[in-house]
Enzyme design. Sequence first.
Site, PDB file in Angstrom:
ATOM      1  N   HIS A  72       0.844  -1.200   0.000  1.00  0.00           N
ATOM      2  CA  HIS A  72       0.000   0.000   0.000  1.00  0.00           C
ATOM      3  C   HIS A  72       0.880   1.250   0.000  1.00  0.00           C
ATOM      4  CE1 HIS A  72      -4.241  -1.377   1.399  1.00  0.00           C
ATOM      5  NE2 HIS A  72      -3.729  -2.191   0.520  1.00  0.00           N
ATOM      6  N   TYR A 201      -8.972   5.801   7.728  1.00  0.00           N
ATOM      7  CA  TYR A 201      -9.073   6.157   9.147  1.00  0.00           C
ATOM      8  C   TYR A 201     -10.055   7.331   9.209  1.00  0.00           C
ATOM      9  CZ  TYR A 201      -4.716   3.562  10.165  1.00  0.00           C
ATOM     10  OH  TYR A 201      -3.748   2.596  10.305  1.00  0.00           O
TER      11      TYR A 201
HETATM   12  C1  PHB Z   1      -5.801  -3.977  11.055  1.00  0.00           C
HETATM   13  O1  PHB Z   1      -5.854  -4.253   9.852  1.00  0.00           O
HETATM   14  O2  PHB Z   1      -6.184  -4.800  11.929  1.00  0.00           O
HETATM   15  C2  PHB Z   1      -5.295  -2.645  11.465  1.00  0.00           C
HETATM   16  C3  PHB Z   1      -4.833  -1.783  10.499  1.00  0.00           C
HETATM   17  C4  PHB Z   1      -4.365  -0.534  10.871  1.00  0.00           C
HETATM   18  C5  PHB Z   1      -4.367  -0.160  12.201  1.00  0.00           C
HETATM   19  C6  PHB Z   1      -4.816  -1.037  13.170  1.00  0.00           C
HETATM   20  C7  PHB Z   1      -5.280  -2.295  12.807  1.00  0.00           C
HETATM   21  O3  PHB Z   1      -3.929   1.070  12.541  1.00  0.00           O
END
Ligand code: PHB
Length: 394
Positions: A72, A201
């Site tokens: 990514h 996010y």
């Molecule tokens: C996850 O894919 O479980 C994951 C990804 C990013 C994060 C935390 C968990 O910041």
Amino acid sequence: MKTQVVIIGAGPSGLLLGQLLEQQGINTIVLERQTREHVQSRIRAGILEQGTVDLLRQANVGQRMDREGIPHDGFYLAFDNRQVRIDLKKYGNGKSVMVYGQTEVTKDLMAARDASDATSFYEVDDVQLFDTKSDSPYVTFTQSGESMKVECDYIAGCDGFHGVSRKSIPADSLTEYERVYPVGWLGVLSDTPPVSEELIYATHERGFALCSMRSHTRSRYYIQVPLTDNVEDWSDERFWEELKTRLPQSASDNLVTGPSIEKSIAPLRSFVVEPMQYGRLFLVGDAAHIVPPTGAKGLNLAAGDVGTLHELMKEVYHNGRTELIDRYSETCLKRVWKAEHFSWWMTSLLHKLDEDAIMTKLRQAELEYYTSSQAGLSVIAENYVGLPRHSLES
Ligand code: PHB
Ligand code: APR
């Protein structure tokens, strides 16, 4: 029994360290409380920094990761019903990350160890550490009721936050720094295509949400919930509704829902112990530090400690550099504290944490600023792709 390094815990820290040390001809014995199946079934995070990817390749366990992992080059911050892309390659010094579940990393490491002639004991009880300040420490444990003893040169405490290693150090030799956040993450795993090709996010007036993935057909989603909530409070329907509400419409319109195949609530904690060593005992990974998962730093910090301890053991066994031993903790802690800061900052930026009206406004302004300034984007990207490890020599 005798070995050079006893490794307590067969999580990613213990198994990766074991693999790297065995490669150097340094003998190890791994002691794990749980069964292999239990260790392999734990669902954890899934973002590997470039440095972690490199270390797994160096340990010769990168083949499946390179086939099945998804590189990514960016992720999205979503707020105010819009998405801003953080271009990791552009702002993170050309680096990117790899989506590959920690569960898979653990399986690969365990398979590699089981295929070698290195010794591991699973389902052990009552692990105890002795004489860690002397030149001849040893560890005792029981397996199926039988008592065993291993004499060694060094002990690696890779036994996670609740392990025995940190607790075996006299309390007056340690300082613990801790913050427990008033929220948890409710996570759902589902065999549905991810809503977005890159992670999202999101922050919303109802709280944080994260859209992640394990593959092109398996999604991992999280929402912030009060710590007092139980998994039983959250039917799949309620979860999907809440997730949709917190995402910008551009994403929620594309969300494919389906039955959850795993659902759990995890608390959020920042924790560091100083120093990360005591005599011939080294604390590694979650045994020494915990971050809230917002920056995806937990596993990557653990891999950083492993890289440093592996370098240290190489210097000690191959070049007699025992004077470097005392440098382990301060070398690791420089990087640990920066990642602790980033994880705390991302958490504060994106979660609704007991805030009043002015804090909500200030948080919005901070998001606007960081996502519209080149400097701000660089701060986020540089930290997200991972800061370099420090050298034992400096
Ligand atoms: C996850 O894919 O479980 C994951 C990804 C990013 C994060 C935390 C968990 O910041
Ligand atoms: N004796 C033997 N083994 C133990 C003991 C004990 N007393 N206590 C704990 N263990 C084992 C646990 O069963 C577990 O398998 O130690 C292992 C620790 O593994 P993790 O908790 O996964 O910790 P670590 O290997 O440091 O992994 C890095 O960073 O943020 C996280 O999610 C990330 O779990 C990952 C971690």
